[in-house]
Scaffold this motif. Structure first.
Motif, PDB file in Angstrom:
ATOM      1  N   GLU A 157       1.442  -4.585  -2.448  1.00 50.18           N
ATOM      2  CA  GLU A 157       0.920  -4.184  -3.716  1.00 50.18           C
ATOM      3  C   GLU A 157       0.510  -5.474  -4.405  1.00 50.18           C
ATOM      4  N   LEU A 158       0.940  -6.597  -4.377  1.00 49.70           N
ATOM      5  CA  LEU A 158       0.560  -7.933  -5.000  1.00 49.70           C
ATOM      6  C   LEU A 158      -0.520  -8.328  -4.219  1.00 49.70           C
ATOM      7  N   ARG A 195      -3.540  -6.412  -5.193  1.00 49.12           N
ATOM      8  CA  ARG A 195      -3.830  -6.744  -6.612  1.00 49.12           C
ATOM      9  C   ARG A 195      -4.873  -8.064  -6.506  1.00 49.12           C
ATOM     10  N   ARG A 196      -4.432  -8.925  -5.782  1.00 46.56           N
ATOM     11  CA  ARG A 196      -5.112 -10.178  -5.508  1.00 46.56           C
ATOM     12  C   ARG A 196      -6.702  -9.948  -5.031  1.00 46.56           C
ATOM     13  N   SER A 201      -3.578 -16.001  -3.326  1.00 52.02           N
ATOM     14  CA  SER A 201      -4.821 -15.354  -3.521  1.00 52.02           C
ATOM     15  C   SER A 201      -5.709 -16.262  -2.380  1.00 52.02           C
ATOM     16  N   GLU A 211      -8.255  -8.768  -8.075  1.00 50.39           N
ATOM     17  CA  GLU A 211      -8.127  -9.829  -9.158  1.00 50.39           C
ATOM     18  C   GLU A 211      -7.726 -11.059  -8.667  1.00 50.39           C
TER      19      GLU A 211
END
Length: 377
Positions: free
Chosen positions: A167-168, A171-172, A182, A175
């Protein structure tokens, strides 16, 4: 004494009880097992009791895949990056110890310093939101399990952490930020430097190793210092010793078991005067190598200002701890803050009341209660 009367040199590679097993105990031999490609880490993973095998864990890979993935994370863990992080880590350690002092005794070193310091640092480095950082302790304990958790519990922990990191990562992608995760996502998506499973497992490995090992090492080091009061008092009086003291304590206070992570010989090879056959397992005992009298003068004694200290606590070769510079920084910061703010600290309970972790690949205490004279009350 005649040469013929000299005591025999202890064996530096010995048989162990596991099938086809050897243990290297000498410094030279351990160093070779950790660095010579004739000893494969990847082939050994399935032979580790309780191990959860994943082909894309960096710590379980051999060249060339290992170097391809590792070089993507190296820039975040260089000595230069550690120097740049020093003010933040020092300030965080001072704030955590100040909060302990303000709350008054007793305090729990694990809860109040050993866990939050490295969790915060690796969380900021990777880009994990602060509100999520406390979720990882139970998951990471299962990752480090040898016998403490069942296979089903380990699988569940992996699934939870995989799901969160996935999930993270998503997101990266939407965003991006200036954090390491990232950067790794960009390496995956723009340069093809990683597969998706490799990206996920690298994030998982960095997160777990980035705080669990340092947290346990800090706790066991403080326990050692407070049960050897002369050492603690010397650090209180001479904080300039902290850099050499941290390495000496790393040498003398083992983080894991004697056996460590095994390797498998890919061909017949001579090691320390014995013949290791192809397919046999070899364990590299870093704790025993760090007490090798041919390398370390008076090896059983903790010498806080030991000038020459080529210990193997962080490993050697391609699997040398990626976060060694960061771990040293965090340990120095924590010990510096503790000895400066709480010089009279002592363990608040009898030794027999302390509960050591069992069934994990690392040593540690569940809690280390501390007390001191509180002048504000």
């Amino acid at each position: 004494m005649n040469e013929s009367d000299s005591p025999p040199c202890p064996a530096r590679v010995v048989r162990v009880e596991s099938p086809d097993g050897w243990m290297a105990t000498g410094w030279d031999e351990v160093r070779r097992v950790l660095s010579d490609p004739v000893f494969s880490r990847a082939l050994a993973v399935g032979r580790t009791p309780g191990a959860h095998r994943r082909e894309t864990f960096l710590i379980d890979m051999d060249p060339p895949a290992h170097q391809r993935i590792r070089r993507l994370a190296v820039p975040a863990f260089t000595h230069r990056r550690a120097r740049a992080l020093t003010p933040r880590v020092d300030g965080l350690a001072r704030d955590l110890v100040a909060a302990m002092a303000a709350a008054g005794p007793p305090a729990d070193l694990v809860r109040d310093l050993s866990l939050p310091l490295p969790i915060t640092v690796i969380g900021e480095l990777l880009g994990v939101p602060p509100q999520d950082r406390d979720r990882f302790q139970g998951w990471s304990d299962a990752f480090l399990s040898s016998t403490a958790f069942t296979r089903e519990e380990i699988e569940t922990a992996h699934a939870h952490l995989d799901g969160y990191l996935s999930e993270l990562i998503a997101r990266r992608r939407v965003e991006p930020s200036d954090d390491l995760l990232s950067e790794l996502v960009r390496a995956r998506d723009e340069n093809g430097g990683l597969t998706e499973p490799e990206l996920l497992d690298l994030g998982v490995g960095l997160l777990v190793a980035g705080y669990e090992t340092t947290a346990n090492q800090l706790t066991t080091i403080v326990h050692t210092l407070l049960t050897r009061r002369d050492l603690w008092d010397r650090l209180v009086a001479s904080p300039a010793l902290l850099p050499t003291a941290v390495d000496e304590l790393m040498r003398c206070v083992p983080l894991g078991s004697d056996r460590g992570m095994p390797r498998v010989a890919v061909r017949d090879v001579e090691l320390g005067g014995v013949l290791v056959r192809a397919g046999e397992t070899v364990y590299a005992s870093r704790p025993l190598a760090n007490k090798d009298a041919t390398v370390f003068d008076d090896p059983e004694r903790i010498v806080l200002d030991r000038p020459d200290n080529p210990h193997l606590a962080f490993g050697h070769g391609i699997h040398h701890c990626l976060g060694a510079h960061l771990a040293r920084l965090e340990l120095r910061a924590a010990l510096g803050a503790l000895t400066a703010r709480l010089p009279e600290a002592r363990i608040a309970v009898p030794e027999t009341d302390l509960q050591w972790k069992t069934g994990l690949s690392v040593r540690g205490l569940h809690a280390l209660p501390l007390t001191w004279e509180d002048d504000t009350r």
